[in-house]
Motif scaffolding. Sequence first.
Motif, PDB file in Angstrom:
ATOM      1  N   SER A 140      16.649  -9.184   9.235  1.00  0.00           N
ATOM      2  CA  SER A 140      16.917  -8.259   8.691  1.00  0.00           C
ATOM      3  C   SER A 140      18.029  -7.587   8.796  1.00  0.00           C
ATOM      4  CB  SER A 140      15.764  -6.941   9.475  1.00  0.00           C
ATOM      5  OG  SER A 140      14.248  -7.671   9.978  1.00  0.00           O
ATOM      6  N   GLY A 142      19.989  -3.844   8.615  1.00  0.00           N
ATOM      7  CA  GLY A 142      19.129  -2.537   8.192  1.00  0.00           C
ATOM      8  C   GLY A 142      18.245  -2.716   7.841  1.00  0.00           C
ATOM      9  N   SER A 143      17.880  -1.616   6.691  1.00  0.00           N
ATOM     10  CA  SER A 143      16.232  -1.225   6.465  1.00  0.00           C
ATOM     11  C   SER A 143      15.931  -2.064   5.471  1.00  0.00           C
ATOM     12  CB  SER A 143      15.920   0.318   6.173  1.00  0.00           C
ATOM     13  OG  SER A 143      16.652   0.566   4.789  1.00  0.00           O
ATOM     14  N   PHE A 144      16.180  -3.900   5.517  1.00  0.00           N
ATOM     15  CA  PHE A 144      15.873  -4.673   4.547  1.00  0.00           C
ATOM     16  C   PHE A 144      15.490  -6.446   5.156  1.00  0.00           C
ATOM     17  CE2 PHE A 144      18.793  -1.536   2.260  1.00  0.00           C
ATOM     18  CZ  PHE A 144      18.404  -1.288   0.862  1.00  0.00           C
ATOM     19  N   ARG A 145      14.428  -6.613   5.013  1.00  0.00           N
ATOM     20  CA  ARG A 145      13.858  -7.834   5.595  1.00  0.00           C
ATOM     21  C   ARG A 145      13.930  -9.524   4.080  1.00  0.00           C
ATOM     22  NH1 ARG A 145       9.237  -9.328   9.230  1.00  0.00           N
ATOM     23  NH2 ARG A 145       9.845  -6.827  10.069  1.00  0.00           N
ATOM     24  N   SER A 205       6.640  -5.617   7.004  1.00  0.00           N
ATOM     25  CA  SER A 205       7.726  -5.181   7.089  1.00  0.00           C
ATOM     26  C   SER A 205       7.247  -3.607   6.608  1.00  0.00           C
ATOM     27  CB  SER A 205       8.135  -5.861   5.289  1.00  0.00           C
ATOM     28  OG  SER A 205       7.007  -6.050   4.725  1.00  0.00           O
ATOM     29  N   GLU A 208       7.662  -1.759   9.253  1.00  0.00           N
ATOM     30  CA  GLU A 208       8.930  -0.801   9.259  1.00  0.00           C
ATOM     31  C   GLU A 208       9.031  -0.846   8.732  1.00  0.00           C
ATOM     32  OE1 GLU A 208      10.353  -4.292  11.462  1.00  0.00           O
ATOM     33  OE2 GLU A 208       9.204  -5.348  12.659  1.00  0.00           O
ATOM     34  N   ASN A 209       8.642  -0.064   7.288  1.00  0.00           N
ATOM     35  CA  ASN A 209       8.995   0.428   6.261  1.00  0.00           C
ATOM     36  C   ASN A 209      10.746   0.281   6.121  1.00  0.00           C
ATOM     37  OD1 ASN A 209       9.363   2.491   5.111  1.00  0.00           O
ATOM     38  ND2 ASN A 209      10.442   3.723   5.958  1.00  0.00           N
ATOM     39  N   GLN A 210      10.240  -1.231   5.650  1.00  0.00           N
ATOM     40  CA  GLN A 210      11.501  -2.066   5.511  1.00  0.00           C
ATOM     41  C   GLN A 210      11.533  -2.051   3.816  1.00  0.00           C
ATOM     42  OE1 GLN A 210      11.609  -5.406   7.868  1.00  0.00           O
ATOM     43  NE2 GLN A 210      13.101  -5.091   9.034  1.00  0.00           N
ATOM     44  N   LYS A 211      12.527  -2.220   2.685  1.00  0.00           N
ATOM     45  CA  LYS A 211      12.602  -3.485   1.718  1.00  0.00           C
ATOM     46  C   LYS A 211      12.627  -4.511   1.881  1.00  0.00           C
ATOM     47  CE  LYS A 211      12.024   0.283  -1.025  1.00  0.00           C
ATOM     48  NZ  LYS A 211      10.730   1.068  -1.800  1.00  0.00           N
ATOM     49  N   ASN A 243       7.229  -3.159  -2.100  1.00  0.00           N
ATOM     50  CA  ASN A 243       8.356  -2.740  -0.792  1.00  0.00           C
ATOM     51  C   ASN A 243       8.981  -4.128  -1.319  1.00  0.00           C
ATOM     52  OD1 ASN A 243       6.755  -4.855   0.495  1.00  0.00           O
ATOM     53  ND2 ASN A 243       7.598  -3.830   2.589  1.00  0.00           N
TER      54      ASN A 243
END
Length: 305
Positions: A140, A142-145, A205, A208-211, A243
């Motif tokens: 990961s 930040g907010s990206f996986r 993802s 965890e609210n990931q793009k 996402n």
Amino acid sequence: MKSLIAYFTVMIISFLVNGTDSRNSSGPDQDQTPLFSFGVIADVQYCDCEPSGTRFYKSSLEKLGEAFGAFEEEKVEFVVNLGDLIDREFDSFNTLTDVLKGNSIKLYNVAGNHDFSVDERQKKHVLPLLTGKTGYYSFSHGSFRFIILDGNEVSTYGPGSRQQVKEAVTMIEKLREEGEPNGMDWNGGIGSKQIEWLKDQLNNSIRENQKVFILCHFPVWPVNEHNLLNYRQIIEIMQPYDNIIAWFSGHNHAGNYGNLNMVHFYNFKGMVETPDQNSFAIVDVYPNKIWIRGSGRERSMILAY
């Protein structure tokens, strides 16, 4: 209809930015700073070998150095290698290691089919060297996986079991019977255990609210002779998730692009092609788009998400 609109929008933007030098061209919003940037290389395919057709294996050493020089200058967060770091011979890895160890940038590797063009006894050492034992993993930022897949797991050339080789042969025969273009023994597939792992990654993802970016050596879209053996199964698995930003791949040295269900499928061009034209990219990630800034033969595209 939405996917058609997205596709034609991408084509127009690509036309406007295509052919520019990534380090000199103006961005989509010059006053907007990307969240982060990362470098991409594909199909370096180095070996101490004479050229064959359009492939100039020795030249990749200098091209790789040029690419990492640009990555350092641009201060990218990390670099992704989309597979086929070597063309053949295990010693080729050692030569590349000497070039790469002088760089402080984190390198995430994807395994490609040519990475296994080594002595049969050395195949078991390829994945631990490049990706870790399983060949697939995630990280990961930040907010990206970023989900890295091993498309060589079910193949006729990889380090897998006899059962996996048999499964690959069956897949290839079935594809050929159905008239699919990717029924080639230089393509691989993803096994059932890895597929379940991919589903878990995508579900996590969402929680965890990931793009998501999915990275694999093999493309899955558009339909092409280079596609993953079980590409249709993988596309079906991806479909419910809104996402996923993009599937990044190599393998097809000519490059390619497609959009399906609002996911960008971007195939980066092979560095090994041509004696002196390089091919690599820097990806700038913004809150609502990515800007692929191509260098050399690699085109530039702005892709909304």
